[in-house]
Motif scaffolding. Sequence first.
Motif, PDB file in Angstrom:
ATOM      1  N   ALA A  58      -3.600 -22.029  23.468  1.00 47.23           N
ATOM      2  CA  ALA A  58      -4.635 -22.512  22.550  1.00 47.23           C
ATOM      3  C   ALA A  58      -4.005 -22.825  21.189  1.00 47.23           C
ATOM      4  CB  ALA A  58      -5.738 -21.452  22.411  1.00 47.23           C
ATOM      5  N   PHE A  59      -3.099 -21.966  20.765  1.00 48.28           N
ATOM      6  CA  PHE A  59      -2.469 -22.058  19.446  1.00 48.28           C
ATOM      7  C   PHE A  59      -1.792 -23.400  19.199  1.00 48.28           C
ATOM      8  CE2 PHE A  59       1.139 -21.074  16.548  1.00 48.28           C
ATOM      9  CZ  PHE A  59       0.430 -20.532  15.487  1.00 48.28           C
ATOM     10  N   HIS A  60      -1.175 -23.980  20.211  1.00 55.25           N
ATOM     11  CA  HIS A  60      -0.406 -25.212  20.017  1.00 55.25           C
ATOM     12  C   HIS A  60      -1.216 -26.481  20.300  1.00 55.25           C
ATOM     13  CE1 HIS A  60       3.379 -23.591  18.726  1.00 55.25           C
ATOM     14  NE2 HIS A  60       3.462 -22.769  19.762  1.00 55.25           N
ATOM     15  N   HIS A  61      -2.507 -26.349  20.505  1.00 55.35           N
ATOM     16  CA  HIS A  61      -3.334 -27.554  20.629  1.00 55.35           C
ATOM     17  C   HIS A  61      -3.306 -28.324  19.308  1.00 55.35           C
ATOM     18  CE1 HIS A  61      -4.685 -26.058  24.430  1.00 55.35           C
ATOM     19  NE2 HIS A  61      -5.473 -27.105  24.604  1.00 55.35           N
ATOM     20  N   SER A  62      -3.370 -29.640  19.413  1.00 54.28           N
ATOM     21  CA  SER A  62      -3.279 -30.462  18.212  1.00 54.28           C
ATOM     22  C   SER A  62      -3.824 -31.853  18.524  1.00 54.28           C
ATOM     23  CB  SER A  62      -1.814 -30.542  17.765  1.00 54.28           C
ATOM     24  OG  SER A  62      -1.710 -31.207  16.527  1.00 54.28           O
ATOM     25  N   VAL A  63      -3.709 -32.740  17.571  1.00 56.41           N
ATOM     26  CA  VAL A  63      -3.928 -34.161  17.847  1.00 56.41           C
ATOM     27  C   VAL A  63      -2.716 -34.926  17.327  1.00 56.41           C
ATOM     28  CG1 VAL A  63      -6.469 -34.119  17.824  1.00 56.41           C
ATOM     29  CG2 VAL A  63      -5.227 -34.550  15.693  1.00 56.41           C
ATOM     30  N   ASN A  64      -2.420 -36.029  17.998  1.00 55.38           N
ATOM     31  CA  ASN A  64      -1.483 -36.984  17.427  1.00 55.38           C
ATOM     32  C   ASN A  64      -2.250 -37.822  16.418  1.00 55.38           C
ATOM     33  OD1 ASN A  64       0.841 -36.180  18.727  1.00 55.38           O
ATOM     34  ND2 ASN A  64       0.503 -37.523  20.495  1.00 55.38           N
ATOM     35  N   TYR A  65      -1.671 -38.002  15.248  1.00 51.94           N
ATOM     36  CA  TYR A  65      -2.413 -38.693  14.190  1.00 51.94           C
ATOM     37  C   TYR A  65      -1.445 -39.378  13.247  1.00 51.94           C
ATOM     38  CZ  TYR A  65      -1.036 -34.857  11.103  1.00 51.94           C
ATOM     39  OH  TYR A  65      -0.292 -33.953  10.376  1.00 51.94           O
ATOM     40  N   ARG A  66      -1.998 -40.286  12.462  1.00 53.50           N
ATOM     41  CA  ARG A  66      -1.279 -40.914  11.354  1.00 53.50           C
ATOM     42  C   ARG A  66      -2.214 -40.862  10.160  1.00 53.50           C
ATOM     43  NH1 ARG A  66      -1.398 -46.380  13.162  1.00 53.50           N
ATOM     44  NH2 ARG A  66      -2.946 -45.508  14.580  1.00 53.50           N
ATOM     45  N   SER A  67      -1.766 -40.314   9.051  1.00 51.06           N
ATOM     46  CA  SER A  67      -2.630 -40.234   7.875  1.00 51.06           C
ATOM     47  C   SER A  67      -1.854 -40.640   6.627  1.00 51.06           C
ATOM     48  CB  SER A  67      -3.189 -38.817   7.704  1.00 51.06           C
ATOM     49  OG  SER A  67      -2.154 -37.903   7.431  1.00 51.06           O
ATOM     50  N   VAL A  68      -2.610 -41.096   5.643  1.00 50.09           N
ATOM     51  CA  VAL A  68      -2.046 -41.405   4.322  1.00 50.09           C
ATOM     52  C   VAL A  68      -2.915 -40.726   3.278  1.00 50.09           C
ATOM     53  CG1 VAL A  68      -1.836 -43.238   2.579  1.00 50.09           C
ATOM     54  CG2 VAL A  68      -0.908 -43.582   4.869  1.00 50.09           C
ATOM     55  N   VAL A  69      -2.283 -40.085   2.329  1.00 47.46           N
ATOM     56  CA  VAL A  69      -2.994 -39.464   1.212  1.00 47.46           C
ATOM     57  C   VAL A  69      -2.465 -40.089  -0.084  1.00 47.46           C
ATOM     58  CG1 VAL A  69      -3.457 -37.321  -0.050  1.00 47.46           C
ATOM     59  CG2 VAL A  69      -3.333 -37.293   2.459  1.00 47.46           C
ATOM     60  N   VAL A  70      -3.386 -40.618  -0.887  1.00 43.69           N
ATOM     61  CA  VAL A  70      -3.022 -41.239  -2.167  1.00 43.69           C
ATOM     62  C   VAL A  70      -3.659 -40.426  -3.294  1.00 43.69           C
ATOM     63  CG1 VAL A  70      -3.095 -43.341  -3.564  1.00 43.69           C
ATOM     64  CG2 VAL A  70      -3.110 -43.505  -1.050  1.00 43.69           C
ATOM     65  N   THR A 102      -7.890 -40.844   1.201  1.00 41.16           N
ATOM     66  CA  THR A 102      -7.225 -40.442   2.440  1.00 41.16           C
ATOM     67  C   THR A 102      -7.713 -41.272   3.615  1.00 41.16           C
ATOM     68  OG1 THR A 102      -6.949 -38.222   1.561  1.00 41.16           O
ATOM     69  CG2 THR A 102      -6.764 -38.443   3.945  1.00 41.16           C
ATOM     70  N   VAL A 103      -6.773 -41.635   4.475  1.00 42.04           N
ATOM     71  CA  VAL A 103      -7.051 -42.446   5.660  1.00 42.04           C
ATOM     72  C   VAL A 103      -6.409 -41.747   6.853  1.00 42.04           C
ATOM     73  CG1 VAL A 103      -6.145 -44.516   6.784  1.00 42.04           C
ATOM     74  CG2 VAL A 103      -7.345 -44.719   4.601  1.00 42.04           C
ATOM     75  N   THR A 104      -7.113 -41.658   7.966  1.00 38.85           N
ATOM     76  CA  THR A 104      -6.576 -40.968   9.138  1.00 38.85           C
ATOM     77  C   THR A 104      -6.899 -41.715  10.423  1.00 38.85           C
ATOM     78  OG1 THR A 104      -7.008 -38.873   7.994  1.00 38.85           O
ATOM     79  CG2 THR A 104      -6.471 -38.737  10.336  1.00 38.85           C
ATOM     80  N   HIS A 105      -5.924 -41.854  11.287  1.00 38.95           N
ATOM     81  CA  HIS A 105      -6.132 -42.355  12.647  1.00 38.95           C
ATOM     82  C   HIS A 105      -5.812 -41.235  13.632  1.00 38.95           C
ATOM     83  CE1 HIS A 105      -6.057 -46.527  11.183  1.00 38.95           C
ATOM     84  NE2 HIS A 105      -5.065 -46.140  10.412  1.00 38.95           N
ATOM     85  N   VAL A 106      -6.678 -41.024  14.615  1.00 38.20           N
ATOM     86  CA  VAL A 106      -6.371 -40.095  15.706  1.00 38.20           C
ATOM     87  C   VAL A 106      -5.869 -40.917  16.889  1.00 38.20           C
ATOM     88  CG1 VAL A 106      -7.327 -38.436  17.353  1.00 38.20           C
ATOM     89  CG2 VAL A 106      -8.032 -38.363  14.950  1.00 38.20           C
ATOM     90  N   ASP A 107      -4.652 -40.622  17.343  1.00 40.41           N
ATOM     91  CA  ASP A 107      -4.018 -41.406  18.409  1.00 40.41           C
ATOM     92  C   ASP A 107      -3.977 -40.685  19.751  1.00 40.41           C
ATOM     93  OD1 ASP A 107      -3.411 -43.499  16.616  1.00 40.41           O
ATOM     94  OD2 ASP A 107      -1.596 -42.458  15.951  1.00 40.41           O
ATOM     95  N   GLY A 108      -4.220 -39.382  19.742  1.00 38.78           N
ATOM     96  CA  GLY A 108      -4.148 -38.667  21.010  1.00 38.78           C
ATOM     97  C   GLY A 108      -4.576 -37.224  20.867  1.00 38.78           C
ATOM     98  N   LEU A 110      -7.832 -33.725   2.608  1.00 40.80           N
ATOM     99  CA  LEU A 110      -6.886 -33.612   3.714  1.00 40.80           C
ATOM    100  C   LEU A 110      -7.611 -33.737   5.049  1.00 40.80           C
ATOM    101  CD1 LEU A 110      -4.693 -30.604   2.479  1.00 40.80           C
ATOM    102  CD2 LEU A 110      -4.223 -33.053   2.255  1.00 40.80           C
ATOM    103  N   PRO A 111      -7.014 -34.450   6.000  1.00 40.82           N
ATOM    104  CA  PRO A 111      -7.592 -34.499   7.343  1.00 40.82           C
ATOM    105  C   PRO A 111      -7.262 -33.214   8.072  1.00 40.82           C
ATOM    106  CG  PRO A 111      -5.567 -35.790   7.288  1.00 40.82           C
ATOM    107  CD  PRO A 111      -5.759 -35.235   5.900  1.00 40.82           C
ATOM    108  N   CYS A 115     -11.993 -33.940  10.529  1.00 40.93           N
ATOM    109  CA  CYS A 115     -12.837 -34.077   9.348  1.00 40.93           C
ATOM    110  C   CYS A 115     -11.931 -34.299   8.140  1.00 40.93           C
ATOM    111  CB  CYS A 115     -13.692 -32.824   9.137  1.00 40.93           C
ATOM    112  SG  CYS A 115     -12.734 -31.351   8.714  1.00 40.93           S
ATOM    113  N   HIS A 116     -12.523 -34.709   7.042  1.00 45.26           N
ATOM    114  CA  HIS A 116     -11.783 -34.825   5.778  1.00 45.26           C
ATOM    115  C   HIS A 116     -12.307 -33.751   4.838  1.00 45.26           C
ATOM    116  CE1 HIS A 116     -10.465 -38.590   7.585  1.00 45.26           C
ATOM    117  NE2 HIS A 116      -9.461 -38.526   6.750  1.00 45.26           N
ATOM    118  N   LEU A 117     -11.425 -32.819   4.528  1.00 41.53           N
ATOM    119  CA  LEU A 117     -11.808 -31.651   3.741  1.00 41.53           C
ATOM    120  C   LEU A 117     -11.373 -31.861   2.298  1.00 41.53           C
ATOM    121  CD1 LEU A 117     -12.924 -28.680   3.892  1.00 41.53           C
ATOM    122  CD2 LEU A 117     -10.536 -27.966   4.086  1.00 41.53           C
TER     123      LEU A 117
END
Lengths: 221, 221
Positions: free
Chosen positions: B103-115, B90-96, A53-54, A40-42
């Motif tokens: 559980a704690f180390h779960h995440s997503v691979n992503y690329r984001s830009v914040v302007v 803000t722009v975000t891509h989820v790649d994986g 922020l994503p 989500c974008h918060l």
Amino acid sequence: MSAAPTAYEPTDRTVPTRGRPKARYDRETVHSILDQAYVCHLGFVRDGAPVVLPTLFGRVGETLYVHGSTGSRPLLAAGKADPGLPVCLTVTHVDGLVLARSAFHHSVNYRSVVVHGIAYQVTDEDECRMALDALVDHVVPGRSADSRPANAKELAATAVIRLDLTEVSAKVRTGGPNDDAEDLGLPFWSGVVPVSPVYGTPVPAADLTPGLAAPDYLAAL
Amino acid sequence: MSAAPTAYEPTDRTVPTRGRPKARYDRETVHSILDQAYVCHLGFVRDGAPVVLPTLFGRVGETLYVHGSTGSRPLLAAGKADPGLPVCLTVTHVDGLVLARSAFHHSVNYRSVVVHGIAYQVTDEDECRMALDALVDHVVPGRSADSRPANAKELAATAVIRLDLTEVSAKVRTGGPNDDAEDLGLPFWSGVVPVSPVYGTPVPAADLTPGLAAPDYLAAL
């Protein structure tokens, strides 16, 4: 005890100034859009300026949970804010590229949800644990039961904030381009290019115990 | 005349409080993340509260353009605001999807830009036309030259705001899960499920002139 209403009550903030026919308030549509998104974008306000922020999130019924390091800025702000941090949480899926004959009518097919509200830091340990399970299961349904739960040290390092789904709207655009009648004869192709996410073959961790197969719940993605 | 620096200068707002190794400031990475996204999330402040809306955008060099109806709220606000509207785009891509043993180390691979920056309404008609072309070409490269340009009435109904790329950062997560050493022997599968967008077969408009084939630039998507 009456059942929960099937739709969110529109408010000044959730009735769009334009594109009203695209607005949706029913919980089923809202939940489905939220549950299909990974990120989500918060949005929140810091020093008078907006920050977006994503971040990962999870849903439990009518509550969204966002987590982060206890040192992260929005989480800190929610913890310090009294009585909570005003936020806007937005989720968007792009389903198609809409090519019209006119540049003006180009668009995308999309589904989005915008949630306005106050985020509160979760202080109850049981609710924290439930929220963290929801966050993991939001990434891969069924995964929280097939991983090591957070330990005391990890719980202490994690801040969780909650945002109730009360002031909520969805917007949905589907279908083809809306060209003006006088443009229909122009020699430009017009239509929709569908876009959807696909999952690749799971890539095992380099240090995966040999012989450990990818779990069945990944095939369900 | 010196060449533009190859990276954006970090500021207090663009240096993350956590996940610093993921931060990127080079223009090439930032532009590539922006250009691959169809929708950005535009944050601004209204009546003291944050608002985050998904919207189309375009990039011309070091400037982003967002457009909308002259009646839309953020566009109106940018027009009325003096000297402009503070925004965060803000722009975000989820790649994986990153599945760790814990559980704690779960995440997503992503690329984001914040302007971060101030958005100004574009008043010059030539700049407006260029921005609208950029918005259409952002959806489908090459499309603006193969559609009817905006006419005077459409231009009058469209507001365009510009946001210069000065205070900008990207964040990129790649690779496998970061499990703790003591968790490596746990009997949970660990790895990454890749996610990427795919394009379906173009769906012609119901009223498409018979015999008009889908253009070649769609095949390049």
